[in-house]
Motif scaffolding. Structure first.
Motif, PDB file in Angstrom:
ATOM      1  N   LYS A  24      46.124 -27.762  45.004  1.00 24.96           N
ATOM      2  CA  LYS A  24      47.520 -27.602  44.615  1.00 24.96           C
ATOM      3  C   LYS A  24      47.621 -26.962  43.228  1.00 24.96           C
ATOM      4  N   GLY A  31      46.829 -27.758  34.671  1.00 23.09           N
ATOM      5  CA  GLY A  31      46.319 -29.059  35.093  1.00 23.09           C
ATOM      6  C   GLY A  31      45.065 -29.446  34.323  1.00 23.09           C
ATOM      7  N   THR A  83      42.853 -32.224  47.570  1.00 24.40           N
ATOM      8  CA  THR A  83      44.229 -31.736  47.695  1.00 24.40           C
ATOM      9  C   THR A  83      44.830 -31.399  46.339  1.00 24.40           C
ATOM     10  N   HIS A  84      44.631 -32.279  45.366  1.00 25.09           N
ATOM     11  CA  HIS A  84      45.256 -32.070  44.064  1.00 25.09           C
ATOM     12  C   HIS A  84      44.711 -30.815  43.392  1.00 25.09           C
ATOM     13  N   ARG A  85      43.406 -30.602  43.496  1.00 26.29           N
ATOM     14  CA  ARG A  85      42.799 -29.430  42.877  1.00 26.29           C
ATOM     15  C   ARG A  85      43.318 -28.148  43.540  1.00 26.29           C
ATOM     16  N   LEU A 135      38.982 -31.654  37.589  1.00 32.62           N
ATOM     17  CA  LEU A 135      39.549 -32.269  38.784  1.00 32.62           C
ATOM     18  C   LEU A 135      38.504 -32.291  39.893  1.00 32.62           C
TER      19      LEU A 135
END
Length: 201
Positions: A41, A29, A37-39, A33
């Motif tokens: 994940k 990724g 949530t995205h981090r 970030l």
């Protein structure tokens, strides 16, 4: 053609080829970030990849070790089996089985094509079995409540009718007879019924 500029470490007199640069590792990724949530994940994906790589590495080591063990204990290294003269003696279990008396012919069932019974067919799977059971339970509960309500209404109606009858009899008893006196016999019967009902409850 112009000569390449030497690097600062080469100018200082260090040996460039002998120095090993530290490995950076791998990235999953984007590097910058924000927390969220995205981090999380992305971090989870990275941890899963690392774990899978470790499992694969340990599996390969184990596989190599087993292959090395298998090469050491090859079937060619084992001593060949010595075939001796075959004995004519029967195995003790077989001898015991032969010595047993034969069963009566009535006990033996002749094997025919009809003796083999078919298994009963498996019930068809119902796709909404659980929902159907819940619906059936709800229906039974609803019917039970309806019966309870009907029984309560019937009892209430019976009590109302009993009260009304009691009221009429008492009114008739109090109205008096030909001479204007209360009818105590009629009144006593109604009062006795009321007392008996109270005692029963």
């Amino acid at each position: 053609m112009a000569q390449k500029r030497p690097t600062p470490s080469a100018e200082a007199g260090e040996d460039v080829t002998g120095v090993k640069r530290a490995r950076k590792g791998f990235s999953v990724g984007s590097a910058n970030l924000p927390d969220g949530t995205h981090r999380r994940k992305v971090q989870k994906i990275k941890q899963d990849l690392i774990r899978k790589a470790k499992v694969k590495k340990s599996y390969n080591k184990l596989k190599e070790r087993e292959q090395a063990d298998a090469v050491k204990t090859s079937t060619f290294d084992q001593a060949p089996l010595v075939d001796g003269p075959a004995s004519t003696e029967l195995h003790p279990e077989r001898q015991a089985m032969l010595d047993e008396p034969e069963t009566a012919p009535a006990e033996q069932v002749p094997v025919t094509s009809h003796s083999r019974q078919r298994r009963p067919p498996r019930p068809k799977p119902t796709p909404f079995k659980k929902e159907a059971q819940l619906a059936q339970q709800r229906k039974e509960e609803r019917e039970r409540r309806q019966k309870e309500i009907e029984e309560a209404n019937r009892q209430r109606q019976a009590k109302i009718e009993e009260r009304e009858r009691f009221r009429k009899v008492m009114a008739k008893a109090r109205s008096g007879g030909k001479d204007g006196k209360r009818k105590l016999g009629l009144e006593s019967k109604v009062l006795l019924e009321k007392v008996q009902r109270m005692m029963a409850e």
